[in-house]
Design an enzyme around this catalytic site. Structure first.
Site, PDB file in Angstrom:
ATOM      1  N   ASP A 316       0.853  -1.184   0.000  1.00  0.00           N
ATOM      2  CA  ASP A 316       0.000   0.000   0.000  1.00  0.00           C
ATOM      3  C   ASP A 316       0.890   1.236   0.000  1.00  0.00           C
ATOM      4  OD1 ASP A 316      -3.055   0.902   0.851  1.00  0.00           O
ATOM      5  OD2 ASP A 316      -1.518   2.268   1.587  1.00  0.00           O
ATOM      6  N   GLU A 359      -4.808   2.346  -4.064  1.00  0.00           N
ATOM      7  CA  GLU A 359      -3.346   2.319  -4.049  1.00  0.00           C
ATOM      8  C   GLU A 359      -2.798   1.009  -3.505  1.00  0.00           C
ATOM      9  OE1 GLU A 359      -4.678   4.677  -0.335  1.00  0.00           O
ATOM     10  OE2 GLU A 359      -5.346   4.313  -2.391  1.00  0.00           O
TER      11      GLU A 359
END
Length: 441
Positions: A316, A359
């Site tokens: 992430d 993301e």
């Protein structure tokens, strides 16, 4: 008429019949937002029905009003079967009302390219082709031999009659003028020696071409085949052949059929397949495709009861929202592509990466222990830090990465079970300060 390969001058009545029988074919593209009940059409799609660009809205309810009442339930059932996952694609022939109130026959095909976490369809893309001319031709072929020859020579495709005797070579006993476009051959040349096609059909498809005809002749089942040809002028193209066989008095087989250019359809199908498995922004595998690949590896582990090590990483980008807030979503998209490029550069051929959403990215490393996976994760963090992301203004946007790692086990019930462990480790990395690596057993 002096022969079966020549178009004689048509009478005025025949010309009128031909004009009514054959309409110009075309293909349009549509893009359906399933939850919103919206569908967008290309200008070519609207033109098929005689509409201008602004004359058709995007409400799905309005689209059903244009379907012929006798075909509506069949169309809806076919769409629903694909939405429910009971078919790989949506494909149907039906009638649709034009702007002037008349109906055309169309061939629609499409595929759901995105679904939500529960599998419900979100987006569906497809094409619609006007097949009115072909349907009309099919009806008119039953009338007279003269009209058959004149019509088929005008059809965009090759109408043919093919004979396979009990002994001796097979031959085309009839070939329409479409042979010039389909095979870049004169009809008489194709009829003189059918073996001429062996030099045009792609070498990888030639055995299947001949075997499919032999199988069809033995079982008297309809012949359907998509195959490639290599032509001097057009290059590599796809052709679609359809024919119905019948047994002749001497024990041979006679086919009446039609061969069309399927190149554009195959291109669209390839794009649909790619869009169904690829994240459009990063061009990495999407979540659904990634999870399917992980499940395949997990199934193999379970079947072999193997001790092979497979590591699963959840990654992430830290503080990604700040990039969007400061420089805009275009910069955020560019940052995701930047990281995707770094990911690709660090992977081996046997590894797999996918964008899971937002993301978040996932990586599967085959033949990798926990120690090696941690080394990979550190290298990924280092490479991200060493390769700064620069926005259009020239400013550098600092990117950092939190990573959670787990090892897949043969006893894992599903790919989701493995992913949940790595996701929990990722959560710990975020909670404990970000730009960290955490592991789960």
């Amino acid at each position: 008429m002096t022969g079966p390969y020549r178009v004689d001058a048509l009478t005025s009545e025949s010309q009128q019949t031909l004009s009514m029988a054959i309409a110009e074919s075309g293909t349009g593209i549509w893009d359906r937002d399933v939850p919103a009940g919206k569908i967008r059409y290309s200008a070519g799609w609207k033109a098929i029905l005689g509409y201008a660009e602004h004359e058709i809205g995007d409400e799905i309810g309005d689209s059903y009003l244009r379907v012929h009442p006798d075909d509506l339930e069949y169309v809806k059932a076919t769409i629903q079967a694909h939405f429910d996952g009971r078919t790989d694609a949506y494909e149907v022939e039906h009638r649709i009302r034009c702007k002037d109130g008349s109906y055309k026959w169309v061939h629609s095909r499409g595929r759901v390219v995105s679904r939500d976490a529960r599998g419900a369809p979100l987006r569906m893309i497809g094409t619609t082709t006007d097949i009115t001319a072909l349907r009309t031709v099919s009806d008119q072929l039953r009338e007279t031999a003269d009209l058959i020859t004149n019509l088929t020579n005008e059809v965009p495709g090759l109408v043919f009659q093919y004979r396979m005797p009990p002994d001796g070579p097979a031959r085309f006993s009839y070939a329409s003028a479409g042979a010039r476009e389909i095979y870049e051959l004169e009809p008489w040349a194709l009829a003189a020696d059918a073996r001429i096609l062996d030099a045009l059909i792609h070498p990888e498809d030639l055995p299947q071409y001949h075997e499919s005809l032999r199988t069809c002749a033995a079982a008297l089942t309809p012949w359907h085949l998509e195959y490639r040809v290599c032509l001097p002028r057009q290059g590599l193209c796809w052709r679609q052949a359809d024919a119905r066989p019948q047994r002749t008095a001497d024990g041979g087989t006679l086919w009446h059929g039609f061969i069309t250019d399927a190149t554009e359809h195959k291109r669209i199908e390839a794009e649909l397949r790619e869009s169904a498995t690829t994240d459009g922004l990063t061009l990495l595998p999407n979540r659904r495709h990634f999870m399917a690949q992980v499940q395949t590896v997990l199934d193999r582990l379970a079947q072999r009861d193997s001790d092979d090590c497979v590591a699963l990483l959840m990654c992430d980008l830290d503080h990604f929202k700040q990039i969007n807030d400061r420089w805009g979503h275009a910069a955020g998209d560019a940052a995701l592509r930047h990281f995707a490029s770094i990911l690709r550069s660090e992977l081996r051929a046997a590894d797999l990466v996918g964008r899971m959403g937002g993301e978040e990215f996932a990586v599967m490393l085959r033949g990798t222990s926990m120690t090696s996976a941690i080394t990979f994760a550190r290298r990924l963090q280092h490479q991200l830090a060493a390769t700064p992301f620069v926005v259009e203004s020239g400013e550098r946007a600092a990117l950092a990465l939190s990573i959670g790692i787990t090892l897949m086990h043969a006893v894992d019930g599903s790919a989701e079970a493995s992913l949940i462990r790595s996701d929990r480790a990722l959560y710990r990395a975020k909670r404990n300060g970000r730009n960290r690596i955490e592991t789960a057993p």
